[in-house]
Scaffold this active site. Structure first.
Site, PDB file in Angstrom:
ATOM      1  N   TYR A   1      -9.741 -19.757 -28.480  1.00  0.00           N
ATOM      2  CA  TYR A   1      -9.623 -18.531 -27.709  1.00  0.00           C
ATOM      3  C   TYR A   1     -11.009 -17.912 -27.603  1.00  0.00           C
ATOM      4  CZ  TYR A   1      -7.440 -14.343 -25.857  1.00  0.00           C
ATOM      5  OH  TYR A   1      -7.055 -13.329 -25.031  1.00  0.00           O
TER       6      TYR A   1
ATOM      7  N   ASN B   1       9.188 -15.635 -18.404  1.00  0.00           N
ATOM      8  CA  ASN B   1       9.961 -15.162 -19.551  1.00  0.00           C
ATOM      9  C   ASN B   1       9.054 -14.721 -20.702  1.00  0.00           C
ATOM     10  OD1 ASN B   1      12.224 -14.699 -21.179  1.00  0.00           O
ATOM     11  ND2 ASN B   1      11.959 -16.713 -22.147  1.00  0.00           N
TER      12      ASN B   1
ATOM     13  N   VAL C   1       4.174 -11.150 -21.223  1.00  0.00           N
ATOM     14  CA  VAL C   1       3.436 -10.675 -20.049  1.00  0.00           C
ATOM     15  C   VAL C   1       4.339 -10.754 -18.822  1.00  0.00           C
ATOM     16  CG1 VAL C   1       1.498 -11.102 -18.505  1.00  0.00           C
ATOM     17  CG2 VAL C   1       1.192 -11.305 -20.982  1.00  0.00           C
TER      18      VAL C   1
ATOM     19  N   TYR D   1      -4.339 -15.907 -17.090  1.00  0.00           N
ATOM     20  CA  TYR D   1      -4.493 -15.192 -18.361  1.00  0.00           C
ATOM     21  C   TYR D   1      -4.159 -16.063 -19.556  1.00  0.00           C
ATOM     22  CZ  TYR D   1       0.591 -14.526 -18.087  1.00  0.00           C
ATOM     23  OH  TYR D   1       1.938 -14.722 -17.995  1.00  0.00           O
ATOM     24  N   GLY D   2      -3.978 -17.342 -19.320  1.00  0.00           N
ATOM     25  CA  GLY D   2      -3.687 -18.249 -20.427  1.00  0.00           C
ATOM     26  C   GLY D   2      -3.490 -19.610 -19.842  1.00  0.00           C
TER      27      GLY D   2
ATOM     28  N   TRP E   1      -8.851 -11.619 -19.623  1.00  0.00           N
ATOM     29  CA  TRP E   1      -8.345 -11.382 -20.980  1.00  0.00           C
ATOM     30  C   TRP E   1      -8.490  -9.932 -21.355  1.00  0.00           C
ATOM     31  CZ3 TRP E   1     -12.659 -12.122 -24.733  1.00  0.00           C
ATOM     32  CH2 TRP E   1     -13.694 -12.937 -24.244  1.00  0.00           C
TER      33      TRP E   1
END
Lengths: 400, 559
Positions: A95, A204, A207, A304-305, A330
C-alpha cells in the site's frame, strides 16, 4: 529415604497454591495487568515489524502507559476499530502509505501498529488539553496512527472530537475511510449533477455501499457491479439488498461482461442522453475494461484499489475518441492535505447517519477483551482477505 | 491566374486514394472577402486523420464539390474587397494564417472572409508561420493547459523529432522545464541526437534504450518526471508512463503508432493508485474552445513575436515544391506516419514560393557587357544561372572560382558522382538553400537519384534505405551534418571516412561542401531569385555529364 517426605511436602504445597490463591488472586492478577501498579495502564496492540501475511507477521504486544500524561496528551481507550482491506495491504507492504516502524512501544524490533481508523473514548486528559474531555469520543485526524490497540496516548492535535449523540462506536469508527473515499470520488473528479450516473464495481464493499447511499442523497443514479455468488439465490439477495440501499441498477460481473451490456446501459440512460460520468474501480483487469466501456464520452475512471492486481489495458478508442480520463485516489493523502474539509465531511456523514439516511455497513464483530488470545485476533485480520464475507471485520473492545 | 488545389470527394481507407489535384479560377471577391496566395502549408499528421475521417473537424471549403484539406499554413494577401480596406484589418502584402480549423490550405489561392485570417508579423519565418496553428499551438497548450508544471520539472515525450515535440522542447526551455525526448531506433541516431540537443532537448534517448533502463529510472536519479506526452500510443506510450513520478500526468495527443487501436496502452495499479498519475487525452479543439477568438489571436500573435525574437527556432522540416506530384509525396509521408515509423518530416506545399521574383540585392552581371575573362567564366555551363551572375560581381575572384567549381564534377575525382550529389544536396538542405537544391536536383536525377522518393529521403536526411543508398552515402551525409552543425567533423567520423572513402575522397567531400556552403550562404544573403525554367535542361545535363553518368552506371553495377 529422608528426602521423600520433603518431596511430597513440596508437591503438596505446589498443588495447593493455585487452589489457595484462586478466589483472591485470580482476578486480581488480571486487574493488576490491566491497570498496573501505581496507576499504569496496561495496553495491548497488534503490531508488526516486517511486511508479510498478517498471520505471519502480526503479534500481540503488551505495554504499559504512564499515568502522568504529557500536558497536551490524551489517554484513549478503543471502542471499535475496523479491519479494512487497505490495512491488510499495508501490512503486506503493498500500500502506498507505509507507517514508520518505531521502538516507542518497547517491542524488541521496531514496529508499527496495524489499523488506520477507529472510535476511541477519552479516558483522561493532560493539563493543557482544552478541546476534549474525559468521556468524549474521538476519531483520528490522520490515517497511519495504528488503531488496533486497546489503549493509546495521543496528542490533542491528532484527534477529531465527535458528537456521540445518537451514534454507535462502530458507526463512528468506520466513518473516516470508506464513506469519505466514496464522498470525495463522487465530488472531486467530475462535475456530476442530479440525474446523471456513476458506475462502480465492488459495489458491496464499504466504499461501494457508501457511494450508493451518498449518490442516492445527491440524486445520482448508479450502476453497481457485484461478483457472481456461487449460489444464485445469494446473488439475488445481494442485489435486493443494494437496491434497497438506493442502488438504481445492480448487475453481476458476468452480466457486465456480456456483449449486450452496452446496449442495456444505453437503454437505462435514455439512449445515452443521461451521462455516465464517473466510474469507481477497485478491481482491475478485464472487468474494469468492461466497466470503462460503459462510461460516456469525457467520463472519468477513478481507481481506489485493485483487488485483482491486474493492469488495465486502455484501448485507443477509450482515451482518444471518448476522451476519458483515468485517475487514482487514496483518501489518507487527501485527508492530510485537506484537514478542514475532512472534518466538515465527517460531521456531514455522521449527521446523515444520525438521521437514518446512511445505513450501517454490515459488520462481523470481533470482541477484543483483555483475555482474547493473539491467535484469535490474527485470524480475524487474516480472514478479511478471503472470499465472500458477511460483513466488514470490526474489533469491538469489551473488558480491556 | 492559374490556381490549383488538392481536394477529396470522400473519406478513404488510405489518405490519398480519393485525393485529386484540381485547377480552378478563384471567384471574384465579395463583401468582406480577401484573395490570398499560399506561401507554405504543412502536411501534418492531423491532416492525414482528416483524410481518413478520423479528425473531429471536417474541412469547411469545397472545390468542384470536393473538400479541401490542410488546416495550417501561411499566405500572403493578394487583394482585398474594398469593404475590407475600410475596416482596416487586412491589406495586400500582409502575411496571414488561418484563424479556424478547416480552412483548407492545400491550395495555391483562396478567397476567404477576412475574419478567417489573422495578420502576423512580416518578419516571421514562413516555415514557423506555416505551423503556428497545428504545430506551435498544441505544443504550447500541452504544457499550459494539461498539467501544473514548475521550473525544474521534467517532461518525457515520444515522437520527439515531430514538429509538435520540437516546439514542446522550446516552450519547455522558456518555462524552465527539462525534456527527455524519446525517438524510435534508427541508424542515424547520433545525428538526430545532436540535432535535437542543439534545439534544447536535455536528453535524447531511443525507444530501446528507454526500455533497457527500466521503470522509474530517471526518477531514481532524482528527476521529477511530471508530464508524459505521447503521440504514439501502444508500447511506446506505455513505456513513457512507466517513467512518471508520483502525481504526474500522462497525456495522449496522437495514436500514430497504433492507428487501429489494437495495442492500447497499459496502466498498472501502481501508476494509477500508488503514484496517482492521471491519464487523459489532449484535444486541440477543446483547448481552443475554452478561449475566445480574441485570446486565440493574441496567442498566435505572441508566438509570432517569439519566433521573430528567436525564442522559437525553425522546425526541422522538409520542404517540397507545390505541384501535382505532391500527392505521391503525401502518400509516402502518410504511410510513414501511419506506420509510426517517421514523424520528422512535414511537406510544405512550397519551399517558400518558387515564383520567379525580382528582389536580388546585388545586380546580375550580364556576360555581354562583362570583361572577357568574366564573360568566359559565365559561360562555363551551357545555360544561364542567376547564381553565376551574382558571383560575377566579384570580378577578380569569379573566374578562378568557376574553375574550382568545375573541379567538383570532374570525373577524375575519387568521389563518385552520386556521392558528390549527396554532399551538395545535403548541404543545400541543411543550409536552407532552395535555390541550390533546385539547381542540383536535376543533376542528381540524371546521376541515379531518379525518383521523387529518393530525393525526398535525401532532402530529409534519411539515408537508411540500403537499396537506394550505400554506406559511403550515409557517411558523407553524416560528415556534412557535422560540418554544418558543429563546424567540425568528429574524430571518430573522420577515422571512419578515411577508412571507408580513402584520403582523397574524404578531402573532396569537405572541399565540395565548402564550395557549396559558400554558394548557399551567398545566394540566401543576396536574396537570389529563382531561375526561370531552362528548356531542354535534362538533355543538356545528360550531354554535359555523359562521362560521369557512364562511370556512375558502371560503379552502380558493381555495387
Amino acid at each position: 529415604m529422608p528426602q521423600l517426605p520433603t518431596l511430597r511436602a513440596s508437591n503438596r504445597s505446589i498443588a495447593a497454591l493455585p487452589r489457595a490463591l484462586a478466589p483472591r488472586h485470580g482476578p486480581l492478577t488480571c486487574r493488576r495487568f490491566k491497570s498496573g501498579p501505581y496507576g499504569y495502564t496496561q495496553a495491548k496492540a497488534l503490531v508488526y515489524s516486517k511486511y508479510g501475511e498478517p498471520a505471519d507477521v502480526l503479534s500481540l504486544h503488551t505495554h504499559s502507559i504512564s499515568p502522568s500524561l504529557p500536558s497536551n496528551s490524551l489517554l484513549l481507550r478503543a471502542l471499535a476499530t475496523p479491519i479494512n482491506p487497505a490495512d491488510i495491504n499495508q501490512i503486506q507492504g503493498v500500500y502506498p502509505a507505509k507507517p514508520p516502524f518505531t521502538s516507542l512501544l518497547g517491542t524488541s524490533e521496531p514496529s508499527a501498529v496495524g489499523g488506520n481508523e477507529g472510535c476511541f473514548e477519552v479516558a483522561s486528559v493532560g493539563a493543557s488539553v482544552k478541546s476534549v474531555s474525559k468521556g468524549d469520543w474521538i476519531i483520528m485526524k490522520h490515517t497511519g496512527f495504528g488503531t488496533w490497540r486497546t489503549h493509546t496516548l495521543a496528542e490533542e492535535s491528532d484527534v477529531l472530537k465527535v458528537n456521540k449523540e445518537g451514534l454507535t462506536p462502530i458507526q463512528v469508527g468506520t466513518v473516516s475511510v470508506n464513506p469519505c473515499t466514496a464522498y470525495r470520488m463522487l465530488k472531486d473528479f467530475e462535475d456530476i449533477r442530479e440525474g446523471q450516473w456513476f458506475i462502480q464495481n465492488g459495489a458491496n464493499s464499504g466504499v461501494g455501499r457508501a457511494a450508493i447511499q451518498l449518490g442516492k442523497q445527491w440524486g445520482l443514479k448508479s450502476i453497481n457491479i457485484i461478483r457472481d455468488r456461487p449460489d444464485p439465490a445469494a446473488t439475488e439477495a445481494m442485489k435486493k439488498e443494494l437496491l434497497e440501499l438506493g442502488a438504481t441498477k445492480v448487475v453481476t460481473e458476468s452480466e457486465l461482461m456480456d456483449k449486450g451490456f452496452a446496449d442495456q446501459v444505453k437503454e437505462w440512460t435514455n439512449g445515452g442522453r443521461e451521462k455516465v460520468k464517473i466510474g469507481l474501480n477497485c478491481v482491475g483487469g478485464k472487468p474494469t475494461s468492461a466497466l470503462v466501456k460503459c462510461l460516456s464520452p469525457s467520463g472519468h475512471l477513478v481507481t481506489y484499489g485493485g483487488m485483482s492486481k491486474q493492469p488495465l489495458q486502455l484501448p485507443t478508442a477509450a482515451l482518444i475518441f471518448k476522451d476519458l480520463k483515468f485517475s487514482g485516489f487514496w483518501v489518507s493523502r487527501w485527508s492530510d492535505a485537506n484537514p478542514d474539509e475532512k472534518r466538515r465531511m465527517v460531521y456531514e456523514i455522521l449527521e446523515m447517519t444520525r438521521l437514518g439516511m446512511f445505513k450501517d455497513v454490515p459488520v462481523q464483530q470481533l470482541t477484543w477483551d483483555w483475555s482474547t488470545e493473539e491467535s484469535v485476533l490474527k485470524d480475524a485480520v487474516q480472514g478479511t482477505l478471503g472470499g465472500f464475507r458477511a460483513g466488514k471485520g470490526v474489533f469491538v473492545y469489551g473488558d480491556t | 491566374m492559374s490556381a490549383s488545389a488538392l481536394a477529396f470527394d470522400k473519406v478513404g481507407s488510405t489518405p490519398t486514394e480519393n485525393l485529386h489535384f484540381h485547377h480552378f479560377d478563384p471567384p471574384d471577391l465579395q463583401h468582406n472577402e480577401v484573395l490570398i496566395e499560399m506561401i507554405a502549408a504543412p502536411v501534418n499528421p492531423q491532416d492525414i486523420m482528416v483524410l481518413l475521417g478520423r479528425y473531429p473537424v471536417s474541412p469547411s471549403f469545397k472545390i468542384y464539390e470536393e473538400s479541401i484539406p490542410g488546416y495550417d499554413g501561411v499566405a500572403r494577401v493578394a487583394s482585398v474587397h474594398p469593404s475590407v480596406l475600410t475596416n482596416g484589418t487586412l491589406k495586400p502584402g500582409d502575411l496571414v494564417i488561418p484563424t479556424r480549423h478547416g480552412v483548407g490550405t492545400w491550395r495555391t489561392h483562396a478567397v476567404l472572409p477576412a475574419n478567417l485570417l489573422l495578420k502576423i508579423s512580416p518578419e516571421v519565418d514562413c516555415r514557423i508561420a506555416a505551423v503556428l496553428r497545428m504545430g506551435v499551438t498544441p505544443a504550447y497548450l500541452l504544457l499550459e493547459d494539461m498539467a501544473v508544471l514548475r521550473p525544474g520539472d521534467w517532461i518525457i515525450q515520444n515522437a520527439a523529432s515531430g514538429v509538435i515535440a520540437q516546439f514542446v522542447t522550446q516552450f519547455a526551455q522558456i518555462r524552465g522545464l527539462h525534456t527527455i525526448s524519446v525517438v524510435r531506433d534508427r541508424e542515424d541516431i547520433e545525428q538526430l541526437r545532436a540535432e535535437l540537443q542543439s534545439r534544447g532537448a536535455d536528453i535524447v534517448i531511443t525507444q530501446s534504450e528507454l526500455e533497457a533502463k527500466g521503470a522509474a529510472s530517471f526518477e531514481k536519479e532524482g528527476k521529477r518526471i511530471m508530464l508524459a506526452l505521447d503521440a504514439v500510443f501502444g508500447h511506446s506510450g506505455s513505456a513513457l508512463a512507466t517513467q512518471l513520478s508520483p502525481d504526474a500526468t500522462y497525456i495522449n495527443y496522437g495514436s500514430l503508432g497504433d492507428p487501429q487501436g489494437t495495442v492500447g496502452i497499459q496502466i498498472t495499479q501502481q501508476q494509477l493508485f500508488w503514484k496517482q498519475i492521471t491519464f487523459k487525452n489532449f484535444r486541440l479543439t477543446q483547448c481552443l474552445g475554452m478561449r475566445s477568438q480574441a485570446q486565440i489571436n493574441d496567442m498566435m500573435t505572441w508566438f509570432g513575436e517569439l519566433a521573430v525574437k528567436g525564442f522559437l527556432q525553425i522546425p526541422r522540416v522538409e520542404t517540397v515544391q507545390w505541384s501535382e506530384s505532391v500527392i505521391d509525396l503525401i502518400r509516402l509521408q502518410s504511410e510513414d506516419i501511419l506506420r509510426g515509423s517517421k514523424f520528422t518530416s512535414k511537406i510544405m506545399a512550397s519551399w517558400d514560393n518558387r515564383e520567379v521574383t525580382n528582389r536580388h540585392l546585388l545586380p546580375y552581371v550580364d556576360a555581354e557587357s562583362a570583361p572577357p575573362e568574366v564573360a568566359a567564366a559565365l559561360n562555363t555551363l551551357p545555360f544561364q544561372r542567376n547564381i553565376f551572375k551574382l558571383l560575377a560581381n566579384a570580378q577578380v575572384n569569379f573566374p578562378p572560382f568557376m574553375k574550382l567549381l568545375a573541379t567538383c564534377w570532374n570525373p577524375d575525382l575519387s568521389l563518385r558522382s552520386s556521392e558528390y550529389q549527396v554532399t551538395v544536396l545535403r548541404t543545400a538542405s541543411l543550409l536552407d538553400a532552395p535555390y541550390e537544391w533546385d539547381v542540383n536536383e536535376p543533376v542528381a536525377r540524371v546521376l541515379g537519384f531518379d525518383t521523387d522518393e529518393k530525393l525526398h529521403l535525401i532532402r530529409i536526411g534519411d539515408l537508411s534505405n540500403t537499396q537506394f543508398f550505400t554506406p559511403r552515402h550515409r557517411l558523407i551525409s553524416q560528415m556534412v551534418f557535422q560540418l554544418v552543425h558543429d563546424n567540425v567533423v568528429s574524430e571518430a567520423t573522420m577515422r571512419q571516412a578515411i577508412e571507408l572513402l580513402g584520403n582523397a575522397a574524404t578531402m573532396e567531400v569537405m572541399m565540395i561542401h565548402g564550395v557549396y556552403s559558400m554558394l548557399a550562404r551567398i545566394m540566401n544573403s543576396v536574396r537570389i531569385d529563382f531561375d526561370p525554367p531552362i528548356p531542354g535542361l535534362e538533355d543538356k545535363l545528360r550531354k554535359y555529364n555523359a562521362v560521369a553518368i557512364q562511370k556512375e552506371k558502371e560503379a552502380a553495377a558493381q555495387d
